[in-house]
Design a protein around this motif. Structure first.
Motif, short mmCIF file in Angstrom:
data_model
loop_
_atom_site.label_atom_id
_atom_site.label_comp_id
_atom_site.label_asym_id
_atom_site.label_seq_id
_atom_site.Cartn_x
_atom_site.Cartn_y
_atom_site.Cartn_z
N THR A 1 0.84 -1.19 0.00
CA THR A 1 0.00 0.00 0.00
C THR A 1 0.87 1.24 0.00
O THR A 1 2.02 1.21 0.40
N THR A 2 0.29 2.34 -0.44
CA THR A 2 1.03 3.59 -0.43
C THR A 2 0.66 4.38 0.80
O THR A 2 -0.47 4.34 1.27
N ALA A 3 1.64 5.08 1.32
CA ALA A 3 1.41 5.89 2.51
C ALA A 3 0.59 7.11 2.13
O ALA A 3 0.74 7.67 1.05
N ALA A 4 -0.28 7.53 3.05
CA ALA A 4 -1.08 8.73 2.81
C ALA A 4 -0.17 9.94 2.83
O ALA A 4 0.81 10.00 3.58
N ARG A 5 -0.48 10.90 2.00
CA ARG A 5 0.30 12.14 1.98
C ARG A 5 0.00 12.95 3.21
O ARG A 5 -1.11 12.93 3.73
N ARG A 6 1.01 13.68 3.68
CA ARG A 6 0.82 14.58 4.81
C ARG A 6 -0.19 15.65 4.41
O ARG A 6 -0.19 16.14 3.29
N LEU A 7 -1.05 16.02 5.35
CA LEU A 7 -2.03 17.07 5.15
C LEU A 7 -1.61 18.25 6.02
O LEU A 7 -1.42 18.11 7.22
N VAL A 8 -1.44 19.42 5.39
CA VAL A 8 -1.07 20.64 6.10
C VAL A 8 -2.19 21.65 5.90
O VAL A 8 -2.56 21.95 4.76
N LEU A 9 -2.73 22.14 7.00
CA LEU A 9 -3.87 23.06 6.97
C LEU A 9 -3.43 24.43 7.47
O LEU A 9 -2.89 24.54 8.57
N LEU A 10 -3.67 25.46 6.66
CA LEU A 10 -3.32 26.83 7.01
C LEU A 10 -4.61 27.65 7.02
O LEU A 10 -5.23 27.82 5.97
N CYS A 11 -5.00 28.16 8.18
CA CYS A 11 -6.28 28.86 8.31
C CYS A 11 -6.09 30.33 8.66
O CYS A 11 -5.47 30.66 9.68
N ASP A 12 -6.65 31.18 7.85
CA ASP A 12 -6.66 32.62 8.06
C ASP A 12 -7.64 32.94 9.20
O ASP A 12 -8.82 32.61 9.11
N VAL A 13 -7.13 33.55 10.27
CA VAL A 13 -7.99 33.92 11.41
C VAL A 13 -8.07 35.44 11.55
O VAL A 13 -8.28 35.97 12.64
N SER A 14 -7.93 36.15 10.44
CA SER A 14 -8.03 37.60 10.46
C SER A 14 -9.48 38.02 10.64
O SER A 14 -10.40 37.19 10.55
N ALA A 15 -9.70 39.30 10.85
CA ALA A 15 -11.04 39.82 11.10
C ALA A 15 -11.99 39.53 9.93
O ALA A 15 -13.16 39.20 10.15
N SER A 16 -11.50 39.59 8.70
CA SER A 16 -12.38 39.36 7.55
C SER A 16 -12.85 37.91 7.45
O SER A 16 -13.81 37.62 6.73
N MET A 17 -12.20 37.01 8.16
CA MET A 17 -12.57 35.59 8.14
C MET A 17 -13.33 35.16 9.40
O MET A 17 -13.66 33.99 9.55
N SER A 18 -13.62 36.08 10.30
CA SER A 18 -14.14 35.71 11.62
C SER A 18 -15.46 34.93 11.57
O SER A 18 -15.69 34.07 12.41
N ALA A 19 -16.30 35.17 10.57
CA ALA A 19 -17.56 34.44 10.48
C ALA A 19 -17.36 32.96 10.16
O ALA A 19 -18.26 32.14 10.39
N HIS A 20 -16.19 32.60 9.67
CA HIS A 20 -15.94 31.22 9.23
C HIS A 20 -14.89 30.50 10.08
O HIS A 20 -14.72 29.29 9.94
N THR A 21 -14.21 31.22 10.93
CA THR A 21 -13.08 30.66 11.67
C THR A 21 -13.46 29.44 12.49
O THR A 21 -12.77 28.43 12.47
N GLN A 22 -14.56 29.50 13.23
CA GLN A 22 -14.97 28.40 14.11
C GLN A 22 -15.18 27.11 13.32
O GLN A 22 -14.73 26.04 13.73
N VAL A 23 -15.86 27.21 12.20
CA VAL A 23 -16.13 26.02 11.38
C VAL A 23 -14.82 25.44 10.84
O VAL A 23 -14.59 24.23 10.90
N PHE A 24 -13.95 26.31 10.32
CA PHE A 24 -12.69 25.82 9.76
C PHE A 24 -11.80 25.21 10.85
O PHE A 24 -11.15 24.18 10.62
N LEU A 25 -11.78 25.81 12.03
CA LEU A 25 -10.97 25.24 13.11
C LEU A 25 -11.53 23.89 13.57
O LEU A 25 -10.77 22.98 13.89
N SER A 26 -12.84 23.75 13.58
CA SER A 26 -13.44 22.46 13.94
C SER A 26 -13.05 21.39 12.92
O SER A 26 -12.72 20.27 13.28
#
Length: 190
Positions: A1-26
């Motif tokens: 089997t092949t190993a799964a690729r590493r997953l790297v998540l980068l989330c913008d938590v600036s003021a313009s993203m505040s309405a979505h931050t909680q969902v993305f962090l979850s």
């Protein structure tokens, strides 16, 4: 089997993203807990939150994540944060061959040329780059401004993530079945 690729998540938590931050962090917490993903948040600076999000209690993990970074709800310096990530983690191997997901509206105070340069560096390392932009769902939205326009040519998939239903596109993008924006000549998703 092949190993799964590493997953790297980068989330913008600036003021313009505040309405979505909680969902993305979850979503990030779930990925860290189930797939050994690496998680970062950024705005004017970038912080690694993998350890904080690895808790079993979602509320405690998210509170720890929010409490561990000083740049929550501020502006965005996308190029600076990408440069810091690449210098501190990316070149040492974390981004090499990884699937990188960026959750951001692409609004930034950086020069778009600086964003383009850092995205080019990330492109050389990553296997796949997926950009999740909740503004994409707005009527008439076109990714022509600033940071988003500079970043898009380096992305393999561009999805909206503005709702739970739209987040259903993410597994398809992760699997690599979305069309590449550069190949189609447009920045689309479903």
């Amino acid at each position: 089997t092949t190993a799964a690729r590493r997953l790297v998540l980068l989330c913008d938590v600036s003021a313009s993203m505040s309405a979505h931050t909680q969902v993305f962090l979850s979503l990030m917490q779930g990925a860290v807990g189930t797939s050994n993903a690496e998680a970062f948040v950024f705005s004017t600076g970038i912080s690694r939150l993998t350890r904080q999000l690895d808790g079993r209690n979602a509320d405690q993990a998210l509170a720890a994540a929010a409490g561990s970074t000083a740049h929550w709800d501020s502006g965005t310096l996308l190029a600076r944060c990408l440069r810091t990530f690449l210098d501190a983690y990316g070149r040492r191997g974390m981004a090499r061959g990884a699937v990188v997901v960026v959750f951001s509206d692409g609004w930034t105070q950086d020069n778009p040329e600086d964003v383009r340069a850092q995205m080019a560096r990330l492109r050389r390392l990553a296997y796949r780059i997926i950009w999740v932009n909740p503004r994409k769902a707005a009527p008439g939205y076109e990714p022509f401004a600033g940071g988003m326009a500079a970043a898009l040519p380096f992305c393999d998939a561009f999805t909206s993530g503005h709702s739970y239903d739209s987040l259903a596109e993410l597994p398809t993008a992760l699997a690599g079945t979305h069309h590449h924006p550069r190949r189609t000549g447009s920045a689309h998703g479903h």
